[in-house]
Motif scaffolding. Sequence first.
Motif, PDB file in Angstrom:
ATOM      1  N   VAL A  39       1.048  -1.100  -0.081  1.00 36.59           N
ATOM      2  CA  VAL A  39      -0.225   0.055  -0.157  1.00 36.59           C
ATOM      3  C   VAL A  39       0.898   1.119  -0.086  1.00 36.59           C
ATOM      4  N   GLY A  40       0.757   2.391  -1.040  1.00 40.21           N
ATOM      5  CA  GLY A  40       1.692   3.252  -0.981  1.00 40.21           C
ATOM      6  C   GLY A  40       0.708   4.621  -1.230  1.00 40.21           C
ATOM      7  N   ALA A  41       1.523   5.635  -1.375  1.00 46.83           N
ATOM      8  CA  ALA A  41       0.573   6.824  -1.665  1.00 46.83           C
ATOM      9  C   ALA A  41       0.377   6.815  -3.340  1.00 46.83           C
ATOM     10  N   SER A  42      -0.702   7.206  -3.774  1.00 47.86           N
ATOM     11  CA  SER A  42      -1.050   7.067  -5.262  1.00 47.86           C
ATOM     12  C   SER A  42      -0.405   7.865  -6.066  1.00 47.86           C
ATOM     13  N   ASP A  43       0.445   9.070  -5.574  1.00 48.87           N
ATOM     14  CA  ASP A  43       0.985   9.725  -6.858  1.00 48.87           C
ATOM     15  C   ASP A  43       2.493   9.494  -6.489  1.00 48.87           C
ATOM     16  N   ARG A  44       2.989   8.681  -5.826  1.00 47.73           N
ATOM     17  CA  ARG A  44       4.766   8.791  -5.461  1.00 47.73           C
ATOM     18  C   ARG A  44       5.275   7.567  -6.234  1.00 47.73           C
ATOM     19  N   MET A  45       6.505   7.571  -6.056  1.00 42.77           N
ATOM     20  CA  MET A  45       7.290   6.649  -6.984  1.00 42.77           C
ATOM     21  C   MET A  45       7.127   5.158  -6.673  1.00 42.77           C
ATOM     22  N   GLU A  46       6.501   4.639  -5.259  1.00 47.64           N
ATOM     23  CA  GLU A  46       6.264   3.261  -5.035  1.00 47.64           C
ATOM     24  C   GLU A  46       5.299   2.816  -5.974  1.00 47.64           C
ATOM     25  N   MET A  47       4.237   3.474  -6.812  1.00 48.91           N
ATOM     26  CA  MET A  47       3.377   2.921  -7.634  1.00 48.91           C
ATOM     27  C   MET A  47       4.129   2.625  -8.904  1.00 48.91           C
ATOM     28  N   GLU A  48       5.601   2.944  -9.256  1.00 47.23           N
ATOM     29  CA  GLU A  48       6.170   2.572 -10.183  1.00 47.23           C
ATOM     30  C   GLU A  48       7.225   1.382  -9.799  1.00 47.23           C
ATOM     31  N   LYS A  49       7.879   1.650  -8.812  1.00 47.86           N
ATOM     32  CA  LYS A  49       8.919   0.864  -8.232  1.00 47.86           C
ATOM     33  C   LYS A  49       8.516  -0.512  -7.656  1.00 47.86           C
ATOM     34  N   VAL A  50       7.372  -0.708  -6.976  1.00 46.12           N
ATOM     35  CA  VAL A  50       7.005  -1.872  -6.553  1.00 46.12           C
ATOM     36  C   VAL A  50       6.412  -2.991  -7.543  1.00 46.12           C
ATOM     37  N   PRO A  51       5.616  -2.430  -8.295  1.00 44.25           N
ATOM     38  CA  PRO A  51       5.018  -3.466  -9.461  1.00 44.25           C
ATOM     39  C   PRO A  51       6.118  -3.734 -10.424  1.00 44.25           C
ATOM     40  N   ALA A  52       7.179  -2.959 -10.451  1.00 42.14           N
ATOM     41  CA  ALA A  52       8.685  -3.224 -11.147  1.00 42.14           C
ATOM     42  C   ALA A  52       9.237  -4.457 -10.474  1.00 42.14           C
ATOM     43  N   ALA A  53       9.029  -4.485  -9.009  1.00 46.29           N
ATOM     44  CA  ALA A  53       9.669  -5.702  -8.442  1.00 46.29           C
ATOM     45  C   ALA A  53       8.753  -7.002  -8.158  1.00 46.29           C
ATOM     46  N   GLY A  54       7.703  -6.882  -8.854  1.00 48.23           N
ATOM     47  CA  GLY A  54       6.739  -8.049  -9.098  1.00 48.23           C
ATOM     48  C   GLY A  54       5.842  -8.012  -7.920  1.00 48.23           C
ATOM     49  N   TYR A  55       5.490  -7.137  -7.371  1.00 46.94           N
ATOM     50  CA  TYR A  55       4.333  -6.851  -6.233  1.00 46.94           C
ATOM     51  C   TYR A  55       3.130  -6.012  -6.794  1.00 46.94           C
ATOM     52  N   GLU A  56       2.009  -6.540  -6.125  1.00 48.33           N
ATOM     53  CA  GLU A  56       0.918  -5.658  -6.451  1.00 48.33           C
ATOM     54  C   GLU A  56       0.775  -4.554  -5.351  1.00 48.33           C
ATOM     55  N   ILE A  57       0.255  -3.408  -5.848  1.00 50.58           N
ATOM     56  CA  ILE A  57       0.280  -2.286  -4.776  1.00 50.58           C
ATOM     57  C   ILE A  57      -0.999  -1.563  -4.947  1.00 50.58           C
ATOM     58  N   LYS A  58      -1.719  -1.075  -3.936  1.00 54.79           N
ATOM     59  CA  LYS A  58      -2.840  -0.099  -3.720  1.00 54.79           C
ATOM     60  C   LYS A  58      -2.409   1.302  -3.249  1.00 54.79           C
ATOM     61  N   GLY A  59      -2.949   2.229  -3.980  1.00 52.85           N
ATOM     62  CA  GLY A  59      -2.663   3.495  -3.618  1.00 52.85           C
ATOM     63  C   GLY A  59      -3.617   4.126  -2.820  1.00 52.85           C
ATOM     64  N   LEU A  60      -3.221   4.961  -1.990  1.00 50.60           N
ATOM     65  CA  LEU A  60      -3.985   5.727  -0.883  1.00 50.60           C
ATOM     66  C   LEU A  60      -3.894   7.332  -1.478  1.00 50.60           C
ATOM     67  N   TRP A  61      -5.003   8.189  -1.376  1.00 49.11           N
ATOM     68  CA  TRP A  61      -4.777   9.653  -1.653  1.00 49.11           C
ATOM     69  C   TRP A  61      -4.438  10.466  -0.193  1.00 49.11           C
ATOM     70  N   ILE A  62      -3.070  10.333  -0.088  1.00 52.82           N
ATOM     71  CA  ILE A  62      -2.508  10.916   0.938  1.00 52.82           C
ATOM     72  C   ILE A  62      -1.079  11.546   0.784  1.00 52.82           C
ATOM     73  N   VAL A  80      -6.850  12.385   4.751  1.00 52.14           N
ATOM     74  CA  VAL A  80      -6.394  11.441   6.048  1.00 52.14           C
ATOM     75  C   VAL A  80      -7.693  10.701   6.247  1.00 52.14           C
ATOM     76  N   ILE A  81      -8.800  11.350   6.228  1.00 50.11           N
ATOM     77  CA  ILE A  81     -10.144  10.650   6.443  1.00 50.11           C
ATOM     78  C   ILE A  81     -10.341   9.679   5.268  1.00 50.11           C
ATOM     79  N   LYS A  82     -10.176  10.028   3.953  1.00 51.31           N
ATOM     80  CA  LYS A  82     -10.377   9.297   2.935  1.00 51.31           C
ATOM     81  C   LYS A  82      -9.499   8.144   3.088  1.00 51.31           C
ATOM     82  N   SER A  83      -8.044   8.316   3.381  1.00 51.15           N
ATOM     83  CA  SER A  83      -7.069   7.273   3.366  1.00 51.15           C
ATOM     84  C   SER A  83      -7.503   6.394   4.529  1.00 51.15           C
ATOM     85  N   LEU A  84      -7.782   6.673   5.461  1.00 56.55           N
ATOM     86  CA  LEU A  84      -8.139   5.775   6.637  1.00 56.55           C
ATOM     87  C   LEU A  84      -9.453   4.821   6.217  1.00 56.55           C
ATOM     88  N   HIS A  85     -10.503   5.530   5.386  1.00 57.64           N
ATOM     89  CA  HIS A  85     -11.435   4.745   5.081  1.00 57.64           C
ATOM     90  C   HIS A  85     -10.966   3.708   4.017  1.00 57.64           C
TER      91      HIS A  85
END
Length: 361
Positions: A39-62, A80-85
Motif C-alpha cells: 500500500v502506497g501513496a497514489s502519486d508517489r514513486m512506489e506506484m512504479e517501483k513496487v510493480p517493477a519488483a513484482g508485487y501488487e500495490i494499492k494507492g491511498l490519496w495521502i 487523512v479521512i479518505k485514506s483511513l476509509h
Amino acid sequence: MKPYKIIISGGGTGGHIFPAISIANECRKRWANCEVLFVGASDRMEMEKVPAAGYEIKGLWISGIQRSLSLKNLMFPFKVIKSLHDAHKIIKDFQPDIAIGTGGFASGPLLFMASKKGIPTLIQEQNSFPGITNKLLSKKVNKICVASSGLERFFPKENIVLTGNPVRQDLLNVSDLKEEAGTYFKLNKNKKTLLVLGGSLGARSINQLVESQLMALKEEVQIIWQCGKFYYEEYKNKSDDTVQVYSFLNRMDLAYAAADFVISRAGAGSISELCIVGKPVIFIPSPNVAEDHQTKNAQAITEKDAALMIRESDLDQNFTTLWNGLYSNEELQKKLSKNIKKEAFPDATQHIVNEIEQLIK
C-alpha cells in the motif's frame, strides 16, 4: 496451513520503498506461498517501483503537510479521512496476518487501522532520527525494528529491536569483485578510484563541487560520478579517460568494489550500504530533508570515527583540506574502513523477518 498474508506500506522515497521490497523478498524466500500486498501513496514513486519488483500495490490519496504556507494543506484533513476509509477497506478485503510499515505517509493510515483491528503490526525505522509517521505509529505498533541505537528517546523502549536496515545481498562480497569492477568500468589499475553518489535524482551541490574540483581531483584519482538523471545532460560532457559520468549506476556492487574513496549523501539506505562495503567515506548530508535527518544519520557514524562529514555550507571553504587530509593519509583510510564496517548489519533483513514471524505466530 493457509499461506501467510502480509501487507507492507512505505514510500515517498527510495529510502522507504527499497527496504520494504527487501523485506517482501525475504518473506517470499522464507514462505514461498505467502501473499504480499503493498500500500502506497497514489502519486508517489512506489506506484512504479513496487510493480517493477513484482508485487501488487494499492494507492491511498495521502501526502504530508507542506512546511511552507500552502493551499494544499487545506486538503490534508480530507486526505487523512479518505485514506483511513480506504485503508480499512483494503485490510477488510485482504485479511492480512501482519501489517508492516517502513515509513512514509501512506504507512500511517494503513498501520493505524491495522492496529485498531488487532492485527500484529511492525515498523522499520531506517534513520537515527525518525520521521513523524513512525513517531506517531510507535505508540500503536507491536514491534519497532531500528537501524541505530539510542532511539529510546522517540519510541517505547520495550518494543525496540536493533536489526539494522535491509541491504541488497549482492553487496555482501564486493571485496571479491575488484578485478571484475576494474574491467567493467575500464579503470587504470595504477590509479585510485573515487566514487561520487548523489542519489538517483542527483544532488546539485555535490555535482557543482565535483565540477569545481575536477581538474585537481583528476591529478590524483579516476572518478565514477553518478550525477543523477536531473543533471546528466548538464554534466555528461565531463566524461573522459579519467572521469565517467552516469545518470544512474546499474551495477552498484561493482561501483562499490571499484571505489577506494566515496563521496555520498547520507540517506539511511546509503549509509547502511556503505557500512557493508567498508570504504573511506565523506558524507555531504542534504539539508533539504525533514528535520535534517541526513545530518543526524551522518553524525551517528562520524561520532564513531567511521567516516568524515562536511556540510553543504562549508564545501567551498573546507572541502579541499578535508579531501587532501583523507587522500594523503593511509592510516586514516584504514581506520575509517575498519570502523564503518563495525556498524554493518549484513543479516538485517533476515532479522526483521524473524521478528515478523514471531508476531504472526
